[in-house]
Write a protein that holds these residues in place. Structure first.
Motif, PDB file in Angstrom:
ATOM      1  N   SER A 113      -5.097  -2.851  -0.893  1.00 29.66           N
ATOM      2  CA  SER A 113      -5.471  -2.963   0.535  1.00 29.66           C
ATOM      3  C   SER A 113      -6.270  -4.238   0.766  1.00 29.66           C
ATOM      4  N   ALA A 126      -8.301   4.090  -0.041  1.00 29.45           N
ATOM      5  CA  ALA A 126      -8.872   2.759  -0.310  1.00 29.45           C
ATOM      6  C   ALA A 126     -10.390   2.803  -0.157  1.00 29.45           C
ATOM      7  N   ALA A 148      -7.459   0.500  -3.327  1.00 27.45           N
ATOM      8  CA  ALA A 148      -8.484  -0.379  -2.718  1.00 27.45           C
ATOM      9  C   ALA A 148      -8.145  -1.844  -3.002  1.00 27.45           C
ATOM     10  N   ILE A 167       0.861  -1.206   0.000  1.00 29.18           N
ATOM     11  CA  ILE A 167       0.000   0.000   0.000  1.00 29.18           C
ATOM     12  C   ILE A 167       0.890   1.247   0.000  1.00 29.18           C
TER      13      ILE A 167
END
Ligand code: ADP
Ligand code: MG
Length: 393
Positions: free
Chosen positions: A296, A239, A293, A220
């Motif tokens: 994550s 995210a 997103a 991330i």
């Protein structure tokens, strides 16, 4: 710093070594794979009591050091001279930061007995059948010289010498602090890498076990830097704005690493820049927030899949590490792990940001009092061992 005579130094150390009944105060020093900064934790070990965190502080790394650490971590680059310089530089910086910490705790009338430092991992090469290798830098001799305190370090190499992978070691502390008599618990430390400790109730016949289950914040952070020029996704806000591509997530969590059983450990060699670039290549037509997103979601799924596969009886999941406070991750874990309470180690009285630093303090304490470590179920070590090496000021 006043120079102590050699005789005094040796006497002081052996006094500590010989007196197992005395309370000891150890400064645990952690530099995690996220390269975000140095965590310092003053921990008290009193006979027959659980370790207690007395004071803690994180010092963010100056940008140049952070960049140097990140470039030393790059598996594609082997530059012995860069590593040697950084070893010394980081040792000196750590010593200086600890000196500042000593001034603060002195005002609170807190006196430490010694330092236990993990150093910073620049290579971690676990071998399932062959030998494992690991390298932590941040010279303890520099720290001892600057602070005037004894330093214990190089805990992972002791584990490897005993036949283990050198990681994960945090389960050694997790089982001491967090095991319940009656409940099935698991603890996940979401740092650069996410590692999980499964803690069946003390009365159960199942023994605790552990593994690195996948990336934590490392991928991330890497993608945030490329896409947004930011160090991390604060509270998972990016995210939360995006939509994860379930198909892409499934492709990643089907890779061999995620499916292989514990014990297993990993690092930047697997989930560093090259992995980030591969994921970005695959997602090059997505909106940036969708990429964050998706990435994550890989962290979250790796944790949730591990629990479903290897610890389906889990009732309570305790989070710690920098990712533990990320709202997006907590929410997604709640969605994926229905029926499991998603909590923080702070619910058990331990600050989630200092569990790793407390771990090194704990292992330093084990070294001093001569407690042998059994990490066989966590790292695959074949023997018990006394963790670490000693450096005198
Ligand atoms: N408020 C926050 N929101 C989202 N992520 C955070 C936040 N604070 C810290 N982090 C993440 O936690 C990481 C640091 O966690 P840490 O436990 O120190 O990991 P490590 O042990 O690898 O250094 C940061 O790099 C960042 O990704
Ligand atoms: Mg950190």
């Amino acid at each position: 710093m006043r120079k102590l005579s050699d005789g005094f130094r040796a006497r002081r150390t052996f006094q500590i070594l010989g007196n197992k009944t005395k309370s000891l105060r150890v400064i645990g020093v952690n530099s995690g794979t996220s390269c975000d900064g140095l965590d310092l934790a003053l921990v008290e070990f009193a006979p027959d009591k659980l370790p207690r965190l007395l004071f803690s502080k994180t010092y963010s790394y100056p940008r140049e050091i952070r960049e140097s650490l990140l470039s030393a971590d790059d598996p594609g680059l082997i530059d012995g001279e860069h590593w040697m310089r950084l070893d010394s530089e980081l040792g000196k910086l750590t010593g200086k930061l600890i000196s500042g910490f000593l001034s603060i705790i002195k005002k609170r009338r807190l006196t430490p007995d010694l330092i236990a430092s993990h150093g910073h991992t620049i290579r971690h090469l676990p071998g399932k059948k062959s030998a494992s290798f690991t390298l932590q830098i941040g010279d303890p001799a520099q720290m001892a010289e600057i602070t005037g305190l004894a330093v214990i370090s190089d805990f992972r190499k002791s584990d490897i010498a005993a036949g283990g992978q050198g990681a994960p070691l945090s389960p050694l502390l997790h089982q001491k602090l967090f095991r319940s008599q009656t409940r099935f618990r698991a603890v996940v430390n979401i740092g650069g890498i996410a590692n999980i400790t499964v803690l069946p109730p003390a009365r159960s016949r199942i023994k605790p076990f552990a593994a690195d289950c996948g990336p934590g914040n490392m991928v991330i952070d890497g993608a945030m830097k490329i896409l947004y020029g930011r160090q991390y996704d604060k509270n998972g806000e990016t995210a939360a704005r995006g939509d994860a591509d379930k198909k892409a997530v499934n492709q990643v969590v089907r890779l061999k690493f995620f499916k292989s059983p514990p014990p297993k450990s990993t690092g930047r060699e697997r989930f560093g820049n090259r992995f980030v670039e591969k994921v970005l290549d695959k997602c090059n037509e997505y909106r940036p927030e969708d990429i964050i997103a998706t990435i994550s979601e890989i962290t979250v799924r790796a944790i949730a899949d591990f629990i479903s596969r290897y610890a389906p009886k889990t009732e309570e999941l305790y989070l710690c590490g920098g990712g533990a406070g990320t709202k997006f991750i907590v929410q997604r874990l709640n969605n994926l792990l229905r029926g499991i309470d998603i909590l923080s180690t702070s619910d058990l009285g331990y600050d989630p940001d200092y569990i790793e630093a407390m771990l090194w303090a704990y292992l330093g304490h084990c070294f001093i009092v001569g407690t042998r470590i059994d990490s066989s179920r966590f790292t695959g070590a074949k023997k018990t061992y006394i963790p670490g090496k000693l450096c005198l000021p």
